[in-house]
Design a protein around this motif. Structure first.
Motif, short mmCIF file in Angstrom:
data_model
loop_
_atom_site.label_atom_id
_atom_site.label_comp_id
_atom_site.label_asym_id
_atom_site.label_seq_id
_atom_site.Cartn_x
_atom_site.Cartn_y
_atom_site.Cartn_z
N THR A 39 -84.65 2.82 -40.94
CA THR A 39 -85.69 3.89 -40.95
C THR A 39 -86.26 4.13 -39.35
OG1 THR A 39 -87.63 5.23 -41.97
CG2 THR A 39 -87.48 2.68 -41.83
N ALA A 40 -86.50 5.00 -38.89
CA ALA A 40 -87.16 5.09 -37.59
C ALA A 40 -88.68 4.85 -37.74
CB ALA A 40 -87.10 6.56 -36.98
N ASN A 83 -88.42 0.88 -37.77
CA ASN A 83 -88.67 1.08 -36.43
C ASN A 83 -87.38 1.14 -35.88
OD1 ASN A 83 -91.55 1.44 -36.68
ND2 ASN A 83 -91.55 -0.79 -37.09
N THR A 84 -86.27 1.62 -36.31
CA THR A 84 -84.83 1.62 -35.86
C THR A 84 -84.24 2.98 -35.94
OG1 THR A 84 -84.73 -0.83 -36.46
CG2 THR A 84 -82.43 0.28 -36.18
N LEU A 98 -77.22 0.83 -33.69
CA LEU A 98 -78.80 1.11 -33.79
C LEU A 98 -79.46 0.32 -32.38
CD1 LEU A 98 -78.98 -1.11 -37.05
CD2 LEU A 98 -78.66 1.45 -36.69
N ILE A 99 -80.45 1.20 -32.22
CA ILE A 99 -81.59 0.59 -31.18
C ILE A 99 -82.96 0.45 -31.91
CG2 ILE A 99 -81.99 2.86 -30.25
CD1 ILE A 99 -82.33 1.46 -27.58
N TYR A 111 -78.02 -1.95 -29.32
CA TYR A 111 -78.87 -3.09 -29.84
C TYR A 111 -78.13 -4.01 -30.83
CZ TYR A 111 -82.82 -5.16 -32.32
OH TYR A 111 -83.63 -5.94 -33.23
N ALA A 112 -77.62 -3.07 -31.84
CA ALA A 112 -76.80 -3.99 -33.00
C ALA A 112 -75.82 -2.80 -33.55
CB ALA A 112 -77.71 -4.30 -34.01
N THR A 113 -74.75 -3.35 -34.01
CA THR A 113 -73.66 -2.73 -34.65
C THR A 113 -73.76 -3.20 -36.17
OG1 THR A 113 -72.61 -2.18 -32.67
CG2 THR A 113 -71.30 -1.84 -34.80
#
Length: 157
Positions: A39-40, A83-84, A98-99, A111-113
């Motif tokens: 979730t952002a 917050n992603t 993702l970031i 940032y991540a996979t």
């Protein structure tokens, strides 16, 4: 190692009412399958329809939160990535890039996979802004953070 232990599990993008309901439905059927909820925002659980009545009931954003994202994730035994933002989805490799919105260095967009076996998009709707109205006078209260901003604006006069 069994196939179950190698499972990437289910990734759900969106922690609004739909996203959390998907978590609940999966957990009702399977207590152990890995679930990652992205979730952002912070992932707090609240009943979105209450946003429309909260001002008239003199409630603030904190009053509407039934469980923090962190607490809800622990209770549901899921991995919450709050917050992603999702920057890319690759269905061929079944990965999501993702970031984190909390990263201080935005240069690195990878940032991540993470991998998934099943992917659920529960991102909700984005309302259309009417061009005929002044943007500073129109408030789309479609999530709790925006509701809190509206309350601050109203309190300031």
């Amino acid at each position: 190692m069994s196939v179950e232990n190698q499972s990437a599990g289910i990734v759900i993008i969106g922690a609004g009412l739909a996203g959390w309901h998907v978590v609940d439905a999966i957990r009702a059927k399977d207590k152990d399958i890995p679930i990652t909820l992205i979730t952002a925002d912070n992932g707090d659980r609240y009943h979105k329809p209450m946003l429309t009545m909260a001002i008239s009931q003199q409630k603030n954003a904190a009053d509407l939160v039934r469980a923090t994202g962190s607490d809800a994730a622990k209770a549901a035994n899921i991995n919450l990535l709050a917050n992603t933002q999702v920057t890319d989805i690759d269905p061929a490799s079944q990965t999501v890039q993702l970031i984190s919105a909390l990263r201080s260095d935005p240069v690195y967009t990878n940032y991540a996979t993470i991998s998934y076996d099943k992917l659920v998009l529960a991102m909700g709707a984005h309302p259309i802004f009417p061009k005929s109205l002044p943007e500073d006078l129109v408030w789309h209260v479609n999530h709790i953070e925006r509701f809190g901003q509206l309350q601050e604006k109203l309190a300031a006069g």
